[in-house]
Design a protein around this motif. Structure first.
Motif, PDB file in Angstrom:
ATOM      1  N   SER A   1    -103.521 -86.075  50.968  1.00 40.38           N
ATOM      2  CA  SER A   1    -103.479 -86.833  52.224  1.00 40.38           C
ATOM      3  C   SER A   1    -102.135 -86.595  52.916  1.00 40.38           C
ATOM      4  N   CYS A   2    -102.191 -86.407  54.255  1.00 38.77           N
ATOM      5  CA  CYS A   2    -100.985 -86.056  55.032  1.00 38.77           C
ATOM      6  C   CYS A   2    -100.928 -86.901  56.299  1.00 38.77           C
ATOM      7  N   ALA A   3     -99.715 -87.181  56.772  1.00 34.63           N
ATOM      8  CA  ALA A   3     -99.550 -87.766  58.109  1.00 34.63           C
ATOM      9  C   ALA A   3     -98.483 -86.983  58.849  1.00 34.63           C
ATOM     10  N   VAL A   4     -98.764 -86.696  60.125  1.00 31.30           N
ATOM     11  CA  VAL A   4     -97.851 -85.927  60.969  1.00 31.30           C
ATOM     12  C   VAL A   4     -97.395 -86.831  62.110  1.00 31.30           C
ATOM     13  N   PHE A   5     -96.097 -87.118  62.148  1.00 31.67           N
ATOM     14  CA  PHE A   5     -95.516 -87.966  63.200  1.00 31.67           C
ATOM     15  C   PHE A   5     -95.001 -87.067  64.317  1.00 31.67           C
ATOM     16  N   GLY A   6     -95.583 -87.206  65.518  1.00 34.03           N
ATOM     17  CA  GLY A   6     -95.189 -86.372  66.653  1.00 34.03           C
ATOM     18  C   GLY A   6     -96.137 -85.195  66.762  1.00 34.03           C
ATOM     19  N   LEU A   7     -96.941 -85.188  67.826  1.00 32.80           N
ATOM     20  CA  LEU A   7     -97.992 -84.172  67.963  1.00 32.80           C
ATOM     21  C   LEU A   7     -97.690 -83.213  69.112  1.00 32.80           C
ATOM     22  N   GLY A   8     -96.436 -82.744  69.166  1.00 34.12           N
ATOM     23  CA  GLY A   8     -96.072 -81.665  70.090  1.00 34.12           C
ATOM     24  C   GLY A   8     -96.396 -80.325  69.450  1.00 34.12           C
ATOM     25  N   GLY A   9     -95.806 -79.263  69.978  1.00 36.97           N
ATOM     26  CA  GLY A   9     -96.089 -77.928  69.448  1.00 36.97           C
ATOM     27  C   GLY A   9     -95.778 -77.803  67.967  1.00 36.97           C
ATOM     28  N   VAL A  10     -94.693 -78.442  67.531  1.00 35.08           N
ATOM     29  CA  VAL A  10     -94.307 -78.351  66.132  1.00 35.08           C
ATOM     30  C   VAL A  10     -95.267 -79.185  65.266  1.00 35.08           C
TER      31      VAL A  10
ATOM     32  N   ILE B   1    -105.848 -85.927  57.182  1.00 30.94           N
ATOM     33  CA  ILE B   1    -104.694 -85.554  58.005  1.00 30.94           C
ATOM     34  C   ILE B   1    -104.619 -86.546  59.165  1.00 30.94           C
ATOM     35  N   ILE B   2    -103.619 -87.418  59.123  1.00 29.25           N
ATOM     36  CA  ILE B   2    -103.498 -88.453  60.146  1.00 29.25           C
ATOM     37  C   ILE B   2    -102.406 -88.062  61.143  1.00 29.25           C
ATOM     38  N   GLY B   3    -102.766 -87.999  62.417  1.00 28.15           N
ATOM     39  CA  GLY B   3    -101.793 -87.722  63.477  1.00 28.15           C
ATOM     40  C   GLY B   3    -101.242 -89.040  63.997  1.00 28.15           C
ATOM     41  N   VAL B   4     -99.931 -89.116  64.191  1.00 27.66           N
ATOM     42  CA  VAL B   4     -99.280 -90.335  64.686  1.00 27.66           C
ATOM     43  C   VAL B   4     -98.475 -89.974  65.923  1.00 27.66           C
ATOM     44  N   ASP B   5     -98.784 -90.623  67.060  1.00 37.51           N
ATOM     45  CA  ASP B   5     -98.015 -90.345  68.271  1.00 37.51           C
ATOM     46  C   ASP B   5     -98.090 -91.565  69.184  1.00 37.51           C
ATOM     47  N   THR B   6     -97.010 -91.817  69.930  1.00 39.29           N
ATOM     48  CA  THR B   6     -97.016 -92.922  70.895  1.00 39.29           C
ATOM     49  C   THR B   6     -97.719 -92.521  72.186  1.00 39.29           C
ATOM     50  N   ASN B   7     -98.048 -91.255  72.342  1.00 35.41           N
ATOM     51  CA  ASN B   7     -98.771 -90.775  73.529  1.00 35.41           C
ATOM     52  C   ASN B   7    -100.197 -90.400  73.120  1.00 35.41           C
ATOM     53  N   PRO B   8    -101.167 -91.298  73.425  1.00 36.46           N
ATOM     54  CA  PRO B   8    -102.552 -91.041  72.984  1.00 36.46           C
ATOM     55  C   PRO B   8    -103.197 -89.827  73.643  1.00 36.46           C
ATOM     56  N   ASP B   9    -102.579 -89.308  74.708  1.00 36.39           N
ATOM     57  CA  ASP B   9    -103.114 -88.081  75.325  1.00 36.39           C
ATOM     58  C   ASP B   9    -103.064 -86.897  74.363  1.00 36.39           C
ATOM     59  N   LYS B  10    -102.268 -87.034  73.296  1.00 35.49           N
ATOM     60  CA  LYS B  10    -102.129 -85.923  72.346  1.00 35.49           C
ATOM     61  C   LYS B  10    -103.252 -85.891  71.301  1.00 35.49           C
ATOM     62  N   PHE B  11    -104.082 -86.943  71.271  1.00 32.15           N
ATOM     63  CA  PHE B  11    -105.014 -87.085  70.148  1.00 32.15           C
ATOM     64  C   PHE B  11    -106.189 -86.098  70.185  1.00 32.15           C
ATOM     65  N   ALA B  12    -106.699 -85.815  71.388  1.00 30.10           N
ATOM     66  CA  ALA B  12    -107.880 -84.939  71.486  1.00 30.10           C
ATOM     67  C   ALA B  12    -107.558 -83.571  70.893  1.00 30.10           C
ATOM     68  N   LYS B  13    -106.406 -83.013  71.290  1.00 31.22           N
ATOM     69  CA  LYS B  13    -105.990 -81.697  70.795  1.00 31.22           C
ATOM     70  C   LYS B  13    -105.761 -81.744  69.285  1.00 31.22           C
ATOM     71  N   ALA B  14    -105.144 -82.849  68.805  1.00 35.75           N
ATOM     72  CA  ALA B  14    -104.866 -82.969  67.365  1.00 35.75           C
ATOM     73  C   ALA B  14    -106.183 -82.968  66.576  1.00 35.75           C
TER      74      ALA B  14
END
Ligand code: NAI
Ligand code: ZN
Length: 375
Positions: free
Chosen positions: A195-204, A220-233
């Protein structure tokens, strides 16, 4: 025809923090011994470039040519350069590989004593620059400087890549993709079923996510304060995405509940020390590993209760995803050519050098993952 001569060309010059870049006519001197002059064909804009302009990287010297995520073609080589020739496709390397220093000769490290990653020198290895603008020398950034039509690199900062590689895509292997992907597969060594979590869903962060997926992570859990990043993640492999602002309790508690007491692997891909602390606490107390990928401001400090480590957690970090740059970048390009991973998901915008400030604005507003500038 240009070999041995000064080249007059355009570059984006950074004059200081909080100032827009300006496109200027510059002179690029020929490469000296063990240097290579490269025509840059494409370059990405990474948050690390913006850290210089925001002032988060505070010991930079100006004027400077930023940019470190590029790809190009060798124009000419200096004396003693044996493994590169005009016409070769190359990727500039912000982590050199001299092959001789303590780190280079240690399989557990990918750093190199010859690096210029803070305190910043801003010059080539002979401590001079090949760039001038309006009669004054211009500093380098991260041994690379790619926001220019031509740059000069020390040969230990150059990887020769496949002649057929599309430079307008593989430039991302120069930083963002390799940093994220390697953080998962080399630094954390993510295991199948984990199980993994990634904080910050920019290019990196998205590249970490690609690495977690390739490594066979089950969650794999994506964590970001900008929900616009979720679809791509989600498109790239996230099984869940969460916004810390949607919860009253600390995000590490939310994540622990979602992962049987804590994650196997977490990654901080923002550069925020508070988030680094959350990412560590979000790992399982007995067997979790947290990797620092984001670049924090120079004076920032992480605070850790030693007991949180004593139970068995691991906290680590890496530059450039742990890759030994000159050895591994050509292999990553070969893997890309063999379709082991795709870079299209990371490229949201294409533009040109003269519109570089708009590219930075897109990144600051959270509207882009990567803008690729065609030079
Ligand atoms: P980016 O700005 O595109 O991505 C950062 C993401 O973090 C954004 O989606 C933003 O919405 C999110 N974010 C910001 N604050 C947050 C918070 N408090 N909680 C959750 N999410 C938050 O940046 P990029 O280009 O992906 O780079 C990420 C970091 O990695 C930067 O600090 C950069 O300097 C660093 N970096 C490190 C390298 C290395 O070798 N270790 C190489 C390249 C970049
Ligand atoms: Zn970068």
């Amino acid at each position: 025809a240009t070999a041995g001569k000064v080249i007059n060309c355009k570059a984006a010059i950074a004059w200081g923090p909080k100032q827009p870049l300006t496109i200027e006519d510059i002179e690029v001197a020929p490469p000296k011994a063990h240097e290579v002059r490269v025509k840059i064909v494409a370059t990405g804009i990474c948050r690390s470039d913006d850290h210089v302009l925001s002032g988060a990287i505070s010991d930079m010297k100006f004027p400077a040519i930023l940019g470190h995520e590029g790809a190009g073609i060798v124009e000419s080589v200096g004396e003693g350069v044996k493994n590169l020739k005009p016409g070769d496709k190359v990727i500039p390397l912000f982590v050199p590989q001299c092959g001789e220093c303590r780190c280079c000769t240690n399989s557990r490290s990918n750093l190199c004593d010859k690096h210029d990653i803070g305190p910043y020198i801003g010059l080539l290895l002979d401590r001079t620059s090949r760039f001038t603008c309006k009669g004054k020398p211009v500093y380098n950034f991260l041994s690379t400087s790619t926001f220019t039509e031509y740059t000069v690199l020390d040969e230990i900062c150059v990887a020769k890549i496949d002649d057929n590689a599309p430079l307008e895509k593989v430039c991302l292997i120069g930083c963002g993709f390799s940093t994220g992907y390697g953080s998962a597969v080399n630094t954390a060594k993510v295991e199948p079923g984990s199980s993994c979590a990634v904080f910050g869903l920019g290019g990196v962060g998205l590249s970490v996510l690609i690495g977690c997926k390739v490594a066979g992570a089950a969650k794999i859990i994506g964590v970001d304060t900008n929900p616009d990043k979720f679809a791509k993640a989600k498109e790239l492999g996230a099984t869940d995405c969460i916004n810390p602002n949607d919860y009253k309790e600390p995000i590490h508690e939310v994540l622990a509940k979602m992962s049987d007491g804590g994650l196997d692997y977490t990654f901080e891909c923002i550069g925020n020390t508070k988030v680094m602390e959350s990412a560590l606490l979000a790992t399982h107390f007995g067997c979790g590993t947290s990797v620092i990928v984001g670049l924090a401001p120079a004076s920032a400090r992480v605070s850790v209760d030693p007991m949180e480590m004593l139970t068995g957690r691991t906290l680590k970090g890496a530059l450039f995803g742990g890759w030994k740059s000159r050895d591994d970048v050509p292999k990553l390009v070969a893997d890309f050519m063999a379709k082991k991973f795709n870079l299209d998901g990371l490229i949201t915008h294409r533009s040109t050098l003269d519109k570089i400030n708009e590219g930075f604005d897109l990144l600051r507003k959270g509207d882009s993952i990567r803008t690729i500038l065609q030079i």
